[in-house]
Design an enzyme around this catalytic site. Structure first.
Site, short mmCIF file in Angstrom:
data_model
loop_
_atom_site.label_atom_id
_atom_site.label_comp_id
_atom_site.label_asym_id
_atom_site.label_seq_id
_atom_site.Cartn_x
_atom_site.Cartn_y
_atom_site.Cartn_z
CB CYS A 1 2.22 12.51 -5.49
SG CYS A 1 0.82 11.70 -6.23
CB CYS B 1 6.52 -3.25 31.84
SG CYS B 1 6.16 -2.56 30.49
CB CYS C 1 3.38 8.95 -6.29
SG CYS C 1 2.52 9.27 -4.41
CB CYS D 1 -0.97 7.76 -3.78
SG CYS D 1 -1.20 8.49 -5.80
#
Ligand SMILES: [Zn+2]
Length: 366
Positions: free
Chosen positions: A40, A317, A70, A67
């Site tokens: 970024c 389960c 970026c 963001c």
């Protein structure tokens, strides 16, 4: 979240904008609420304000939004229009649940969207939207922020998207003052990803992986059935289950003593009782559970009751598989089911060897 041993390395990669780290991690920035890719161009946050994630989904579930600079949800050198349009649409209405006609309105082909998202981020667009929605809804639960009365009357946050996302799942907070009951919800980080626990002061009602499909409806059903409002908070049963999950994941025990509140039909309750009788390290088939209940032909109903379990891991389960030995399904995803079964097959040995170790050390000490 990424384990601490990598965090410094990733932070260094972030400072140096190392392209070879693209796709290896995403960074959530606590001060801005966005998550970024390693390269970024924006000003770099301080280390203590960073949270590192292996997948975009985890960052979303932790309430971070992508963001704008970026664009962590696009290929580094190519912003797909479909992806951009959809990501922007989600930010406009984060509480929305996506249906076919919504794609048509944006002139986006649903299957193209599914393919592009799946290919680049390992999740479909619908999963993306859900992760963003759940992340927002669970933001206060994750931060452990207690909701006090003033907040209830003034609203949670100025962003209506956040308020709506929270309210749609957890119930409209202001009605709390007139509700008879309150359940509290907490965020629990585990080896297999974050879980949400919902409990009263007496018993645990729900324990699920945060990214589980259908979690929103599960929580809604719980709220309606118990006529409760759900607010972020901590209770004794949650403290206990957090402790017991730690012990479970570290392989030291497979026993849970947290008091449970099972909400289900008498048949579902019978099935869940049977599940709790399956010893850790073993599995049963749906047909075997049906036979044990004296209803050998009811294996489909057993499978349904299995799927309706709201207390993951505690009511095991995951120990139910198909008669032909195949894994069968799992609400929390098959990767987790495989991991849990594998983990439960090893702990006894682990316990024995670690006990032996303690024993030896004890002898050295004495
Ligand atoms: Zn960024």
């Amino acid at each position: 979240m990424i384990s601490p041993e990598y965090q410094q390395e990733y932070y260094q990669a972030l400072l140096e904008k190392k392209t070879e780290y693209e796709g290896l991690f995403y960074v959530g920035v606590k001060t801005t609420g966005v998550f970024c890719r390693p390269t970024c161009p924006a000003r770099k946050p301080k280390f203590e304000n960073c949270e590192f994630y292996a997948t975009a989904q985890e960052a979303l579930l932790a309430s971070y939004r992508p963001c704008q600079r970026c664009r962590p949800l696009s290929h580094p050198n190519h912003v797909s229009d479909v992806v951009r349009i959809l990501v922007e649409a989600v930010e406009k209405e984060p509480e929305k649940r996506w249906r076919e006609e919504d794609f048509r309105q944006l002139s986006v082909d649903e299957s193209t969207a599914r393919r592009q998202f799946k290919k680049r981020f390992g999740m479909t667009f619908v999963e993306y939207a859900r992760a963003r929605r759940m992340g927002l809804a669970l933001k206060h639960i994750r931060s452990g922020q207690t909701v006090i009365d003033t907040q209830l009357s003034t609203g949670y946050e100025s962003s209506s998207g956040f308020r709506d996302a929270f309210a749609r799942i957890m119930g409209a907070a202001p009605t709390l003052l007139t509700e008879d009951r309150v359940l509290k919800a907490s965020w629990i980080d585990t080896t297999l990803g974050p879980m949400i626990a919902v409990s009263s002061e007496e018993a645990l009602y729900l324990l699920e992986f945060v990214d589980r499909r259908g979690l929103e409806r599960e929580v809604e059903r719980l709220r309606i059935k118990t006529k409760s409002a759900i607010i972020p908070g901590m209770t004794e049963p949650i403290r206990l289950i957090e402790q017991e999950l730690n012990t479970y994941f570290s392989g030291k025990s497979t026993t849970f003593t947290t008091p449970l509140q099972l909400l289900g039909s008498p048949f579902q309750q019978q099935v869940w009782d049977q599940l709790m009788k399956i010893p850790a390290g073993e599995t049963r088939s749906y047909a075997q559970i049906a036979s044990a209940l004296g209803k050998p032909s009811a294996f489909r109903a057993v499978a349904q009751a299995n799927g309706a379990n709201q207390l993951a891991i505690v009511i095991p389960c995951h120990r139910v598989i198909n008669s032909n030995g195949e894994l069968g399904g799992y609400g929390g995803g098959l990767t987790r089911k495989t991991w849990l079964l594998q983990h439960e097959r090893t702990p006894l040995q682990a316990i024995q060897s670690s006990n032996a170790l303690i024993h030896e050390q004890g002898e050295y000490n004495s």
